[in-house]
Design a protein around this motif. Structure first.
Motif, PDB file in Angstrom:
ATOM      1  N   PHE A  18       0.815  -1.217   0.000  1.00 48.10           N
ATOM      2  CA  PHE A  18       0.000   0.000   0.000  1.00 48.10           C
ATOM      3  C   PHE A  18       0.853   1.273   0.000  1.00 48.10           C
ATOM      4  O   PHE A  18       0.617   2.191  -0.783  1.00 48.10           O
ATOM      5  CB  PHE A  18      -0.936  -0.010   1.223  1.00 48.10           C
ATOM      6  CG  PHE A  18      -1.692   1.259   1.437  1.00 48.10           C
ATOM      7  CD1 PHE A  18      -2.815   1.551   0.686  1.00 48.10           C
ATOM      8  CD2 PHE A  18      -1.284   2.178   2.403  1.00 48.10           C
ATOM      9  CE1 PHE A  18      -3.519   2.731   0.878  1.00 48.10           C
ATOM     10  CE2 PHE A  18      -1.988   3.354   2.610  1.00 48.10           C
ATOM     11  CZ  PHE A  18      -3.108   3.635   1.841  1.00 48.10           C
ATOM     12  N   GLY A  19       1.846   1.350   0.874  1.00 50.01           N
ATOM     13  CA  GLY A  19       2.675   2.550   0.968  1.00 50.01           C
ATOM     14  C   GLY A  19       3.383   2.864  -0.337  1.00 50.01           C
ATOM     15  O   GLY A  19       3.469   4.027  -0.754  1.00 50.01           O
ATOM     16  N   ALA A  20       3.880   1.830  -1.002  1.00 50.26           N
ATOM     17  CA  ALA A  20       4.561   2.022  -2.284  1.00 50.26           C
ATOM     18  C   ALA A  20       3.600   2.568  -3.335  1.00 50.26           C
ATOM     19  O   ALA A  20       3.959   3.449  -4.125  1.00 50.26           O
ATOM     20  CB  ALA A  20       5.162   0.694  -2.753  1.00 50.26           C
ATOM     21  N   GLU A  21       2.392   2.056  -3.339  1.00 52.35           N
ATOM     22  CA  GLU A  21       1.419   2.495  -4.346  1.00 52.35           C
ATOM     23  C   GLU A  21       0.978   3.934  -4.101  1.00 52.35           C
ATOM     24  O   GLU A  21       0.831   4.717  -5.048  1.00 52.35           O
ATOM     25  CB  GLU A  21       0.212   1.556  -4.361  1.00 52.35           C
ATOM     26  CG  GLU A  21      -0.767   1.842  -5.470  1.00 52.35           C
ATOM     27  CD  GLU A  21      -0.192   1.727  -6.880  1.00 52.35           C
ATOM     28  OE1 GLU A  21      -0.831   2.257  -7.812  1.00 52.35           O
ATOM     29  OE2 GLU A  21       0.879   1.118  -7.065  1.00 52.35           O
ATOM     30  N   VAL A  22       0.795   4.326  -2.857  1.00 52.90           N
ATOM     31  CA  VAL A  22       0.426   5.711  -2.563  1.00 52.90           C
ATOM     32  C   VAL A  22       1.582   6.640  -2.946  1.00 52.90           C
ATOM     33  O   VAL A  22       1.363   7.710  -3.529  1.00 52.90           O
ATOM     34  CB  VAL A  22       0.020   5.900  -1.091  1.00 52.90           C
ATOM     35  CG1 VAL A  22      -0.285   7.370  -0.787  1.00 52.90           C
ATOM     36  CG2 VAL A  22      -1.197   5.041  -0.747  1.00 52.90           C
ATOM     37  N   ALA A  23       2.810   6.232  -2.663  1.00 52.55           N
ATOM     38  CA  ALA A  23       3.978   7.035  -3.051  1.00 52.55           C
ATOM     39  C   ALA A  23       4.029   7.204  -4.571  1.00 52.55           C
ATOM     40  O   ALA A  23       4.328   8.297  -5.072  1.00 52.55           O
ATOM     41  CB  ALA A  23       5.261   6.392  -2.534  1.00 52.55           C
ATOM     42  N   GLY A  71      -9.587  -1.698   4.420  1.00 54.80           N
ATOM     43  CA  GLY A  71      -9.626  -0.675   3.388  1.00 54.80           C
ATOM     44  C   GLY A  71      -9.821   0.733   3.924  1.00 54.80           C
ATOM     45  O   GLY A  71      -9.798   1.692   3.164  1.00 54.80           O
ATOM     46  N   THR A  72      -9.988   0.880   5.232  1.00 46.77           N
ATOM     47  CA  THR A  72     -10.189   2.200   5.834  1.00 46.77           C
ATOM     48  C   THR A  72      -8.846   2.903   6.001  1.00 46.77           C
ATOM     49  O   THR A  72      -7.880   2.310   6.465  1.00 46.77           O
ATOM     50  CB  THR A  72     -10.879   2.075   7.206  1.00 46.77           C
ATOM     51  OG1 THR A  72     -12.130   1.419   7.016  1.00 46.77           O
ATOM     52  CG2 THR A  72     -11.102   3.429   7.846  1.00 46.77           C
ATOM     53  N   VAL A  73      -8.804   4.176   5.623  1.00 48.57           N
ATOM     54  CA  VAL A  73      -7.601   4.995   5.765  1.00 48.57           C
ATOM     55  C   VAL A  73      -7.653   5.721   7.106  1.00 48.57           C
ATOM     56  O   VAL A  73      -8.688   6.275   7.482  1.00 48.57           O
ATOM     57  CB  VAL A  73      -7.488   6.013   4.608  1.00 48.57           C
ATOM     58  CG1 VAL A  73      -6.322   6.967   4.818  1.00 48.57           C
ATOM     59  CG2 VAL A  73      -7.346   5.279   3.277  1.00 48.57           C
ATOM     60  N   CYS A 117      -3.565   2.293   5.930  1.00 49.78           N
ATOM     61  CA  CYS A 117      -4.796   1.650   5.480  1.00 49.78           C
ATOM     62  C   CYS A 117      -4.877   0.271   6.108  1.00 49.78           C
ATOM     63  O   CYS A 117      -3.897  -0.484   6.095  1.00 49.78           O
ATOM     64  CB  CYS A 117      -4.794   1.541   3.953  1.00 49.78           C
ATOM     65  SG  CYS A 117      -6.256   0.704   3.304  1.00 49.78           S
ATOM     66  N   GLU A 118      -6.050  -0.057   6.635  1.00 48.01           N
ATOM     67  CA  GLU A 118      -6.259  -1.389   7.207  1.00 48.01           C
ATOM     68  C   GLU A 118      -6.136  -2.440   6.104  1.00 48.01           C
ATOM     69  O   GLU A 118      -6.881  -2.398   5.118  1.00 48.01           O
ATOM     70  CB  GLU A 118      -7.625  -1.484   7.871  1.00 48.01           C
ATOM     71  CG  GLU A 118      -7.750  -0.641   9.111  1.00 48.01           C
ATOM     72  CD  GLU A 118      -9.055  -0.863   9.834  1.00 48.01           C
ATOM     73  OE1 GLU A 118      -9.534  -2.015   9.897  1.00 48.01           O
ATOM     74  OE2 GLU A 118      -9.606   0.138  10.341  1.00 48.01           O
ATOM     75  N   ALA A 119      -5.187  -3.335   6.280  1.00 50.15           N
ATOM     76  CA  ALA A 119      -4.925  -4.372   5.289  1.00 50.15           C
ATOM     77  C   ALA A 119      -6.016  -5.445   5.319  1.00 50.15           C
ATOM     78  O   ALA A 119      -6.623  -5.709   6.355  1.00 50.15           O
ATOM     79  CB  ALA A 119      -3.574  -5.021   5.549  1.00 50.15           C
ATOM     80  N   PRO A 130      -8.825  -5.516  -3.654  1.00 51.29           N
ATOM     81  CA  PRO A 130      -9.689  -4.442  -4.175  1.00 51.29           C
ATOM     82  C   PRO A 130     -10.016  -3.356  -3.146  1.00 51.29           C
ATOM     83  O   PRO A 130     -10.021  -2.171  -3.489  1.00 51.29           O
ATOM     84  CB  PRO A 130     -10.949  -5.183  -4.628  1.00 51.29           C
ATOM     85  CG  PRO A 130     -10.455  -6.561  -4.976  1.00 51.29           C
ATOM     86  CD  PRO A 130      -9.370  -6.855  -3.967  1.00 51.29           C
ATOM     87  N   LEU A 131     -10.276  -3.716  -1.904  1.00 51.33           N
ATOM     88  CA  LEU A 131     -10.601  -2.711  -0.887  1.00 51.33           C
ATOM     89  C   LEU A 131      -9.429  -1.769  -0.626  1.00 51.33           C
ATOM     90  O   LEU A 131      -9.603  -0.558  -0.474  1.00 51.33           O
ATOM     91  CB  LEU A 131     -11.018  -3.371   0.425  1.00 51.33           C
ATOM     92  CG  LEU A 131     -12.417  -3.977   0.476  1.00 51.33           C
ATOM     93  CD1 LEU A 131     -12.610  -4.748   1.778  1.00 51.33           C
ATOM     94  CD2 LEU A 131     -13.470  -2.885   0.338  1.00 51.33           C
ATOM     95  N   VAL A 132      -8.233  -2.323  -0.554  1.00 49.98           N
ATOM     96  CA  VAL A 132      -7.050  -1.503  -0.287  1.00 49.98           C
ATOM     97  C   VAL A 132      -6.675  -0.695  -1.526  1.00 49.98           C
ATOM     98  O   VAL A 132      -6.300   0.476  -1.422  1.00 49.98           O
ATOM     99  CB  VAL A 132      -5.886  -2.367   0.240  1.00 49.98           C
ATOM    100  CG1 VAL A 132      -4.597  -1.572   0.344  1.00 49.98           C
ATOM    101  CG2 VAL A 132      -6.259  -2.942   1.612  1.00 49.98           C
ATOM    102  N   ALA A 133      -6.811  -1.282  -2.702  1.00 49.72           N
ATOM    103  CA  ALA A 133      -6.549  -0.533  -3.939  1.00 49.72           C
ATOM    104  C   ALA A 133      -7.468   0.684  -4.033  1.00 49.72           C
ATOM    105  O   ALA A 133      -7.042   1.765  -4.450  1.00 49.72           O
ATOM    106  CB  ALA A 133      -6.723  -1.442  -5.156  1.00 49.72           C
TER     107      ALA A 133
END
Length: 155
Positions: A18-23, A71-73, A117-119, A130-133
């Motif tokens: 998740f962190g890599a994708e947000v970056a 999926g919650t931020v 984000c909750e994994a 999908p929820l995390v994406a």
């Protein structure tokens, strides 16, 4: 004001990427002067050494354990005094240990925030659930909101 936005996590462990994708998403957006976005992946010691460079704020991007709402931020302030002691680990990326190791290296932590984000799933695989994406965009927006005072020249 100098702000380091640090994506952390392992892209080979599903939602831990998740962190890599947000970056990556933030890298495609205009950012205020003085803001650097870096995907550290699992290079914890690299992040610890970069934090010795005199940053005013650190914003970590990472997957966090589930709290019942996958999926919650969440945006959280990290109190450096609450971190257990830690030593630099050249082969790991446990954010709490990385942050604690900054002191062991002779530095002080800047104000530190976590956008997490909750994994859903951190099994061996590439790609977010999908929820995390779906949470990547809102997380990037949250970071941009945290950077608004920097862009306006105040803080």
């Amino acid at each position: 004001m100098r702000v380091l936005v640090a994506g952390v996590g392992n892209i080979f462990l599903g939602d831990d990427g998740f962190g890599a994708e947000v970056a990556r998403v933030l890298g495609d957006r205009p950012l205020p002067d003085g803001v650097r976005v870096t995907d550290y992946g699992i290079r914890g010691l690299h992040l610890a050494y970069d934090l010795l460079d005199g940053w005013d704020r650190l914003i970590l991007l990472d997957a966090i354990p589930g709290r019942g709402r996958p999926g919650t931020v969440h945006v959280m302030r990290i109190d450096p005094d609450s971190l257990p002691p830690g030593d630099p680990d050249p082969h790991g990326m446990a954010p709490h240990a990385v942050l604690a190791s900054v002191r062991a290296l002779g530095g002080d932590l800047p104000e530190t925030l976590l956008v997490g984000c909750e994994a859903v799933d951190t099994a061996d695989r590439i790609g977010l659930s999908p929820l995390v994406a779906a949470a990547v965009g809102p997380a990037a927006d949250a970071v941009l909101g945290l950077l608004e005072p920097v862009a306006a020249g105040r803080d």
